[in-house]
Design a protein around this motif. Structure first.
Motif, PDB file in Angstrom:
ATOM      1  N   HIS A 412      -4.513  -7.572 -15.191  1.00 14.47           N
ATOM      2  CA  HIS A 412      -3.114  -7.884 -14.905  1.00 14.47           C
ATOM      3  C   HIS A 412      -2.243  -6.633 -14.950  1.00 14.47           C
ATOM      4  O   HIS A 412      -1.319  -6.467 -14.137  1.00 14.47           O
ATOM      5  CB  HIS A 412      -2.590  -8.925 -15.899  1.00 14.47           C
ATOM      6  N   GLU A 413      -2.530  -5.744 -15.893  1.00 16.42           N
ATOM      7  CA  GLU A 413      -1.750  -4.516 -15.980  1.00 16.42           C
ATOM      8  C   GLU A 413      -1.991  -3.622 -14.770  1.00 16.42           C
ATOM      9  O   GLU A 413      -1.083  -2.936 -14.290  1.00 16.42           O
ATOM     10  CB  GLU A 413      -2.113  -3.757 -17.272  1.00 16.42           C
ATOM     11  N   LEU A 414      -3.214  -3.625 -14.250  1.00 20.51           N
ATOM     12  CA  LEU A 414      -3.533  -2.799 -13.091  1.00 20.51           C
ATOM     13  C   LEU A 414      -2.879  -3.319 -11.815  1.00 20.51           C
ATOM     14  O   LEU A 414      -2.593  -2.547 -10.890  1.00 20.51           O
ATOM     15  CB  LEU A 414      -5.056  -2.731 -12.891  1.00 20.51           C
ATOM     16  N   LYS A 415      -2.675  -4.647 -11.772  1.00 23.43           N
ATOM     17  CA  LYS A 415      -2.125  -5.217 -10.544  1.00 23.43           C
ATOM     18  C   LYS A 415      -0.708  -4.730 -10.259  1.00 23.43           C
ATOM     19  O   LYS A 415      -0.321  -4.553  -9.099  1.00 23.43           O
ATOM     20  CB  LYS A 415      -2.133  -6.752 -10.646  1.00 23.43           C
ATOM     21  N   THR A 416       0.062  -4.486 -11.318  1.00 18.14           N
ATOM     22  CA  THR A 416       1.456  -4.060 -11.099  1.00 18.14           C
ATOM     23  C   THR A 416       1.543  -2.723 -10.381  1.00 18.14           C
ATOM     24  O   THR A 416       2.179  -2.622  -9.313  1.00 18.14           O
ATOM     25  CB  THR A 416       2.196  -4.017 -12.449  1.00 18.14           C
ATOM     26  N   PRO A 417       0.925  -1.641 -10.888  1.00 16.13           N
ATOM     27  CA  PRO A 417       0.999  -0.378 -10.124  1.00 16.13           C
ATOM     28  C   PRO A 417       0.268  -0.449  -8.796  1.00 16.13           C
ATOM     29  O   PRO A 417       0.665   0.214  -7.831  1.00 16.13           O
ATOM     30  CB  PRO A 417       0.347   0.637 -11.074  1.00 16.13           C
ATOM     31  N   HIS A 419       0.040  -3.063  -6.749  1.00 11.13           N
ATOM     32  CA  HIS A 419       0.930  -3.691  -5.779  1.00 11.13           C
ATOM     33  C   HIS A 419       2.059  -2.733  -5.388  1.00 11.13           C
ATOM     34  O   HIS A 419       2.547  -2.753  -4.239  1.00 11.13           O
ATOM     35  CB  HIS A 419       1.504  -4.982  -6.346  1.00 11.13           C
ATOM     36  N   GLY A 420       2.474  -1.882  -6.323  1.00 12.84           N
ATOM     37  CA  GLY A 420       3.465  -0.869  -5.995  1.00 12.84           C
ATOM     38  C   GLY A 420       2.943   0.091  -4.936  1.00 12.84           C
ATOM     39  O   GLY A 420       3.651   0.451  -3.983  1.00 12.84           O
ATOM     40  N   ILE A 421       1.687   0.508  -5.100  1.00  9.73           N
ATOM     41  CA  ILE A 421       1.066   1.389  -4.108  1.00  9.73           C
ATOM     42  C   ILE A 421       1.010   0.704  -2.745  1.00  9.73           C
ATOM     43  O   ILE A 421       1.333   1.308  -1.710  1.00  9.73           O
ATOM     44  CB  ILE A 421      -0.336   1.804  -4.581  1.00  9.73           C
ATOM     45  N   MET A 422       0.594  -0.566  -2.752  1.00  4.66           N
ATOM     46  CA  MET A 422       0.479  -1.291  -1.497  1.00  4.66           C
ATOM     47  C   MET A 422       1.847  -1.450  -0.836  1.00  4.66           C
ATOM     48  O   MET A 422       1.986  -1.283   0.400  1.00  4.66           O
ATOM     49  CB  MET A 422      -0.151  -2.669  -1.759  1.00  4.66           C
ATOM     50  N   ASN A 423       2.876  -1.782  -1.603  1.00  5.29           N
ATOM     51  CA  ASN A 423       4.218  -1.967  -1.022  1.00  5.29           C
ATOM     52  C   ASN A 423       4.778  -0.655  -0.479  1.00  5.29           C
ATOM     53  O   ASN A 423       5.376  -0.622   0.611  1.00  5.29           O
ATOM     54  CB  ASN A 423       5.159  -2.552  -2.071  1.00  5.29           C
ATOM     55  N   ILE A 424       4.601   0.439  -1.237  1.00  7.20           N
ATOM     56  CA  ILE A 424       5.101   1.730  -0.775  1.00  7.20           C
ATOM     57  C   ILE A 424       4.372   2.152   0.496  1.00  7.20           C
ATOM     58  O   ILE A 424       4.980   2.675   1.449  1.00  7.20           O
ATOM     59  CB  ILE A 424       4.938   2.782  -1.888  1.00  7.20           C
ATOM     60  N   THR A 425       3.047   1.919   0.523  1.00  6.77           N
ATOM     61  CA  THR A 425       2.262   2.276   1.709  1.00  6.77           C
ATOM     62  C   THR A 425       2.717   1.474   2.920  1.00  6.77           C
ATOM     63  O   THR A 425       2.848   2.004   4.031  1.00  6.77           O
ATOM     64  CB  THR A 425       0.769   2.040   1.437  1.00  6.77           C
ATOM     65  N   SER A 426       2.944   0.166   2.708  1.00  6.16           N
ATOM     66  CA  SER A 426       3.419  -0.668   3.821  1.00  6.16           C
ATOM     67  C   SER A 426       4.778  -0.182   4.325  1.00  6.16           C
ATOM     68  O   SER A 426       5.048  -0.172   5.531  1.00  6.16           O
ATOM     69  CB  SER A 426       3.509  -2.130   3.375  1.00  6.16           C
ATOM     70  N   TYR A 427       5.642   0.227   3.385  1.00  8.09           N
ATOM     71  CA  TYR A 427       6.972   0.718   3.773  1.00  8.09           C
ATOM     72  C   TYR A 427       6.855   1.993   4.610  1.00  8.09           C
ATOM     73  O   TYR A 427       7.537   2.171   5.633  1.00  8.09           O
ATOM     74  CB  TYR A 427       7.803   0.967   2.516  1.00  8.09           C
ATOM     75  N   LEU A 428       5.979   2.905   4.183  1.00 11.08           N
ATOM     76  CA  LEU A 428       5.797   4.147   4.923  1.00 11.08           C
ATOM     77  C   LEU A 428       5.182   3.912   6.293  1.00 11.08           C
ATOM     78  O   LEU A 428       5.523   4.583   7.275  1.00 11.08           O
ATOM     79  CB  LEU A 428       4.922   5.111   4.119  1.00 11.08           C
ATOM     80  N   LEU A 429       4.262   2.926   6.377  1.00 19.95           N
ATOM     81  CA  LEU A 429       3.625   2.652   7.662  1.00 19.95           C
ATOM     82  C   LEU A 429       4.595   2.066   8.670  1.00 19.95           C
ATOM     83  O   LEU A 429       4.343   2.130   9.884  1.00 19.95           O
ATOM     84  CB  LEU A 429       2.434   1.698   7.460  1.00 19.95           C
ATOM     85  N   ASP A 430       5.686   1.463   8.194  1.00 20.98           N
ATOM     86  CA  ASP A 430       6.689   0.957   9.141  1.00 20.98           C
ATOM     87  C   ASP A 430       7.254   2.097   9.989  1.00 20.98           C
ATOM     88  O   ASP A 430       7.472   1.924  11.201  1.00 20.98           O
ATOM     89  CB  ASP A 430       7.815   0.254   8.394  1.00 20.98           C
ATOM     90  N   ASP A 431       7.514   3.232   9.351  1.00 23.03           N
ATOM     91  CA  ASP A 431       7.902   4.465  10.051  1.00 23.03           C
ATOM     92  C   ASP A 431       8.967   4.228  11.114  1.00 23.03           C
ATOM     93  O   ASP A 431       8.778   4.520  12.307  1.00 23.03           O
ATOM     94  CB  ASP A 431       6.655   5.118  10.670  1.00 23.03           C
ATOM     95  N   GLU A 432      10.055   3.629  10.664  1.00 25.49           N
ATOM     96  CA  GLU A 432      11.123   3.339  11.623  1.00 25.49           C
ATOM     97  C   GLU A 432      11.715   4.606  12.243  1.00 25.49           C
ATOM     98  O   GLU A 432      12.251   4.588  13.355  1.00 25.49           O
ATOM     99  CB  GLU A 432      12.217   2.529  10.933  1.00 25.49           C
ATOM    100  N   GLU A 433      11.632   5.725  11.524  1.00 23.36           N
ATOM    101  CA  GLU A 433      12.210   6.976  12.037  1.00 23.36           C
ATOM    102  C   GLU A 433      11.193   7.812  12.830  1.00 23.36           C
ATOM    103  O   GLU A 433      11.530   8.900  13.307  1.00 23.36           O
ATOM    104  CB  GLU A 433      12.752   7.801  10.878  1.00 23.36           C
ATOM    105  N   HIS A 434       9.934   7.340  12.908  1.00 20.72           N
ATOM    106  CA  HIS A 434       8.873   7.997  13.691  1.00 20.72           C
ATOM    107  C   HIS A 434       8.671   9.450  13.255  1.00 20.72           C
ATOM    108  O   HIS A 434       8.669  10.381  14.069  1.00 20.72           O
ATOM    109  CB  HIS A 434       9.214   7.957  15.198  1.00 20.72           C
ATOM    110  N   ILE A 435       8.538   9.631  11.960  1.00 14.13           N
ATOM    111  CA  ILE A 435       8.363  11.000  11.447  1.00 14.13           C
ATOM    112  C   ILE A 435       6.910  11.259  11.016  1.00 14.13           C
ATOM    113  O   ILE A 435       6.590  12.376  10.605  1.00 14.13           O
ATOM    114  CB  ILE A 435       9.309  11.256  10.267  1.00 14.13           C
ATOM    115  N   LEU A 436       6.033  10.230  11.040  1.00 15.97           N
ATOM    116  CA  LEU A 436       4.642  10.376  10.590  1.00 15.97           C
ATOM    117  C   LEU A 436       3.746  10.703  11.775  1.00 15.97           C
ATOM    118  O   LEU A 436       3.898  10.149  12.872  1.00 15.97           O
ATOM    119  CB  LEU A 436       4.147   9.104   9.908  1.00 15.97           C
ATOM    120  N   SER A 437       2.800  11.584  11.523  1.00 18.65           N
ATOM    121  CA  SER A 437       1.811  11.900  12.552  1.00 18.65           C
ATOM    122  C   SER A 437       0.730  10.839  12.576  1.00 18.65           C
ATOM    123  O   SER A 437       0.649   9.973  11.695  1.00 18.65           O
ATOM    124  CB  SER A 437       1.202  13.281  12.286  1.00 18.65           C
ATOM    125  N   VAL A 438      -0.130  10.928  13.575  1.00 21.24           N
ATOM    126  CA  VAL A 438      -1.230   9.960  13.692  1.00 21.24           C
ATOM    127  C   VAL A 438      -2.171  10.072  12.505  1.00 21.24           C
ATOM    128  O   VAL A 438      -2.607   9.064  11.940  1.00 21.24           O
ATOM    129  CB  VAL A 438      -1.990  10.193  15.017  1.00 21.24           C
TER     130      VAL A 438
END
Length: 991
Positions: A412-417, A419-438
């Motif tokens: 349970h303690e591991l799930k919190t960080p 899920h944080g990694i997963m949420n941050i990764t999903s946010y970065l993959l959205d890349d609304e500003e198109h600043i990430l390379s392939v």
């Protein structure tokens, strides 16, 4: 009696009272001569000496009483008896090492063949009994003896002489003792060996069992020599070699046994040193002739005695050293007792064999003591080991629970960080500003997929703990199988990097399964990942097809395959099929397939290896219920329900079909329909109401309701208010109330309980949960009703013996004075008993006329006894005679009025009983003009103090308390009388 100069005078010996006589004393002995009885008749031998019997040939020349250890000679004894006509017997125990027995000139027994030459000599020494008849007062006994094989010869043990029946009894007893010893050794030996076979680590049981079996072998060739009796053709040399071999082999085994019990006695090096001479002598016994090693035997027996004394000293030393360890000291006491008993057995056995003692009984008791001590010691060891095992098992269970809690909490303690990694990764993959390379997006997807994989791994760990404790919950819904499969493929696609493997989704469209979606993804994830790890090239396919009402799903790969004998084993807990698997994956934990099987089974399916061939591939197959029929059913049910809300006129009340009745109160017709279908399917009568007022009306119309399911949110009168209104009429036990509410906050739930609810269920509710709560509440109500009924039956039963005792007392009093009155009283009592025995025990109510007949029987009994001392007046309306009242609620008051109100005063008295009926009640009045009741006693009776008023009044009070609307009052004036008034309610149906 002792023989002197070859003559034993038993003329004055009373064989009937004194029993057997030992032929001990001085026998005539003719050394180096084998004489027969005829030799003594013709010419008395010149060379005669006298030897004591019993004794052994020691080879010592002391006067005339001497004989070489080996050689031959003849014993002769004259026995004088009183009876001329008698049958006598002799018991021969041990004559070394061959002999022939002549009695009054006749050959009566022999063992072996004594001879002058050693080559012609045949050894033999087996005990036997012989019987003979004499017609004179002198009995001549001649015994030829020869010994060339043993270290000593002669008549070793006493020869018993006496009546034939006494000799027969003695032989039977000695034979029985030997057989019993053999059976004891065999039984306990087999018992200990069986313990060793059951628990192979217990070497002590192996050694103790072998030792007892060697003692059995030893017992076969000593004493009565059962072995030689059963197998008389066994060669003498072989039998006696086997006897000596068993003696020293048992010594080796018992030393090893003592070492296995306590290694502190002897170190391994000392063990080898101690048993080496004994092993050496065992080899000598096998190789060297018997005549040679029998001479060496006494020295090795002395060596065994020294070893035993040393072991005893070590045990005493260890006992004194371990003063603090109580259990160890207990074992050492038993150890010491065992070795002392063994020493007694060995010592007295040797002494008896060499004629140093007269009996082998002490040695027998020694071996019995040894077996007893040894068994107690092993039992104590076993008990201590069992207790330690229980303690360790308990500690292991606690450790296992702590481990589960640690895994669960850590996960349970591991799930919190995570899920944080997963949420941050999903946010970065959205890349609304198109600043990430392939490449950056590819790396982020790898991080996200790895995080999902790790999250599923953590979920598996949590599920594993929940499965072990039975806490795993599933929420089946209709799931699109093709979509779920594709999601799992997307998650695991990154694991195919570097492999020439394709993931192929062959699941047909529109295939729906009834499953928990998250658990289905977990199952597919485990199976597909397992296939990826075992497949280097080719493809991994997921295939499905529908069979009847089941969907069959297969995961097929072109990997390494699974051996046929492992098809079931791979689904067990913590099992790996291939050892060289990489240790960085989930499969190496050995729980993936185990969890998958448990999840499939909980979703009403099964999983198995359908096909597998080593080097070719594997097909894993599992089944789940098809959701096609479920979807159609739901749609049809929804359509049917909607139509029914508009045009359906079907009745919503279903009564008098099943045992229990449930009232549903809800203002939503759809909710009522759903509840109605669920309850009808589980065999409940159902009454429905759309408002609080309708619910109250339905309860008056159907008073047999067992449970109310009540919606909280209703117009005008809410469920909370209705619950409070119902609690004004019904207790929490009489009518359970189950709240069905969409509000599940603690405050709302507490409000419902304060209003008087028994339980609650939240909307939308699960059918199984609802039925479980309904069953629990009805079972509680039924159990309480039964408890109340049992208590009332107990109070009811108490009154009957109270009245019966008083009635029998009256009958007995007339049996001695007036037979006619006694007969009349008995007829009245029989009438009472007839009604009592015919009474229905399942109800507490009886017709009033039955109670009146009982009262009549009682009054007649009292009138017959006391004559015209009182008058009894009854006034009862005819219409009320058929009404039902609590049984025996009037008779005890009539009895009290007569016995305590009238008989305690002087003169004539009157008791009246008046019963009439009002609109909604029955009034019962019992009045007397007796002595009355003191105020303090009357106050306690009215208050309900069970210590006064007798059994009858207290029981009536308790039964009245549970009848709604029933009351009774007691009024009394001291010296004027007492009046009891009872009011019983009458319902509209007349009950």
């Amino acid at each position: 009696m002792i023989a002197k100069n070859g003559v034993l005078d038993l003329a004055h010996w009373d064989f009937a009272s004194k029993g057997l006589a030992n032929l001990n004393g001085e026998w005539e002995f003719y050394e180096d001569q084998l004489l027969e009885p005829s030799d003594f008749i013709q010419d008395s031998p010149v060379k005669v000496s006298y030897l004591k019997v019993p004794s052994i040939w020691m080879g010592e020349k002391v006067g005339k009483e001497s004989m070489n250890r080996k050689g031959y000679g003849t014993y002769r004894l004259k026995v004088l008896v009183s009876n001329e006509e008698q049958i006598y017997g002799l018991k021969i125990n041990s004559i070394r090492m061959s002999h022939r027995l002549f009695i009054n000139g006749q050959l009566e027994g022999e063992m072996g063949r004594p001879a002058v030459d050693e080559e012609a000599h045949t050894p033999g020494n087996t005990p036997y009994s012989t019987f003979f008849h004499t017609n004179g007062r002198e009995i001549e006994i001649v015994i030829q003896v020869a010994n060339y094989v043993y270290m000593t010869g002669g008549i070793v043990n006493s020869i018993q002489f006496g009546l034939d029946k006494d000799i027969g009894t003695l032989s039977g007893i000695q034979l029985g003792i030997n057989v019993s010893a053999i059976m004891i050794f065999g039984m306990f030996g087999a018992y200990h060996l069986s313990f060793y076979l059951l628990r192979r680590r217990e070497k002590s049981y192996l050694l103790s069992g072998l030792y007892l079996l060697t003692l059995l072998l030893l017992q076969l060739f000593i004493g009565e020599k059962i072995g030689l009796r059963l197998f008389p053709n066994i060669p003498f040399i072989f039998a006696y070699k086997l006897l000596d071999f068993s003696i020293f082999l048992s010594a080796v085994v018992i030393i090893l046994f003592f070492h296995s019990i306590d290694v502190r006695l002897l170190s391994k090096r000392k063990i080898y040193l101690v048993i080496s001479p004994i092993v050496f002598f065992l080899l000598i016994i096998i190789v060297v002739p018997y005549q040679v090693h029998s001479v060496m035997k006494p020295f090795f027996l002395l060596y065994l005695g020294i070893i035993e004394l040393y072991l005893l000293g070590r045990m005493v030393y260890l006992y004194n050293r371990n003063e603090e360890d109580l259990s160890d000291r207990k074992e050492m006491i038993l150890f010491i007792g065992a070795i002392i008993s063994l020493g007694i057995y060995m010592t007295f056995g040797i002494l008896y064999t060499e004629n140093a003692v007269d009996t082998a009984l002490v040695g027998t008791m020694g071996v019995v003591g040894f077996i007893t001590f040894m068994n107690i010691l092993l039992a104590l060891r076993f008990t201590n080991a069992y207790e330690k095992t229980e303690i360790l098992s308990h500690q292991l269970m606690i450790s296992n629970q702590l481990k589960d809690e640690f895994l669960t909490n850590t996960s349970h303690e591991l799930k919190t960080p995570l899920h944080g990694i997963m949420n941050i990764t999903s946010y970065l993959l959205d890349d609304e500003e198109h600043i990430l390379s392939v490449n950056q997006k590819q790396n982020l997807r790898l991080i996200k997929d790895t995080s999902i994989k790790l999250s599923m791994l953590i979920n598996d760990i949590i599920d594993l703990t929940r499965l072990k404790h039975g806490e795993l919950r599933l929420y089946p819904t209709a799931v699109d199988l093709k979509m779920v499969t594709q999601i799992v493929f997307d998650v695991l696609e990154f694991e195919l990097l570097g492999k020439n493997v394709k993931l192929v989704n062959l699941v047909e469209s529109e295939i729906w399964v009834l499953a928990d979606e998250n658990r289905l993804r977990q199952i597919l994830y485990n199976l597909i990942q397992n296939a990826i790890k075992h497949t280097e090239k080719g493809s991994i396919k997921v295939i499905s097809h529908v069979v009847d009402d089941k969907v069959v799903i297969s995961v097929e790969d072109t990997g390494s395959g699974i051996a046929e004998d492992k098809h079931e084993e791979i689904f067990e807990y913590f099992v790996q099929v291939n050892e060289p698997l990489p240790q960085d994956g989930y499969t190496s934990m050995g729980v993936g397939l185990y969890i998958s099987r448990k999840l499939v089974e909980q979703m009403n399916g099964y999983i198995r290896v359908e096909w597998s061939e080593v080097g070719m591939g594997t097909r894993m197959t599992f089944t789940l219920p098809s959701a096609v029929h479920t979807q159609v059913y739901r749609e049809a049910a929804s359509t049917s329900m909607n139509q029914s809300l508009i045009v359906c006129d079907d009745p919503l009340d279903f009564i008098d079909q099943y045992e229990y009745t449930v009232l549903i109160v809800d203002d939503e017709a759809s909710n009522i329909r759903i509840l109605l279908n669920i309850l009808k399917r589980h065999h409940y009568n159902v009454i429905t109401a759309f408002s609080a007022n309708e619910a109250l009306a339905k309860l008056k119309e159907y008073p047999q309701v067992d449970l109310v399911i009540l919606d909280v949110m209703m117009p005008r009168i809410s469920g909370i208010e209705l619950c409070q209104m119902l609690r004004g009429q019904y207790s929490i036990l009489d009518l359970p109330i189950l709240f069905a509410t969409s509000k599940d906050s603690p405050q709302d739930i507490a409000l419902g309980f304060r209003a008087g609810a028994n339980d609650y269920v939240t909307k939308p509710f699960d059918a199984e949960t609802l039925i479980a709560r309904v069953q629990t509440l009805i079972a509680m109500k039924t159990a309480i009703e039964e408890a109340i009924l049992n208590e009332l039956a107990f109070h009811h039963a108490q009154i009957k013996p109270h009245f019966l005792y008083n009635a029998l007392s009256s009958v007995i009093s007339f049996c001695y004075t007036d037979g006619d009155k006694a007969a009349y009283l008995l007829s009245m009592l029989s009438q009472y008993l007839r009604y009592i025995l015919d009474m229905d025990r399942t109800t507490q109510f009886v017709p009033l006329h039955q109670e009146l007949e009982l009262i009549h029987a009682y009054v007649e009994i009292e009138k017959a006894r006391f004559g015209e001392r009182f008058e009894f007046i009854v006034q009862v309306e005819e219409s009320v005679r058929v009404r039902e009242i609590p049984s025996l609620c009037i008779q005890p008051f009539v009895e009290n009025a007569i016995r305590h109100g009238l008989f305690e005063k002087d003169g004539y008295g009157k008791v009246s009983l008046m019963i009439d009926e009002g609109d909604e009640y029955i009034k019962i009045c019992i009045e007397d003009d007796g002595v009355g009741i003191p105020d303090d006693l009357l106050y306690q009776m009215i208050k309900g103090d069970g210590k006064v008023g007798g059994i009858g009044i207290e029981n009536i009070r308790k039964r009245m308390d549970v009848i709604s609307g029933a009351t009774f009052t007691i009024s009394s004036d001291l010296g004027l009388g007492t009046k009891v008034t009872i009011y019983l309610p009458v319902h509209h149906d007349g009950n």
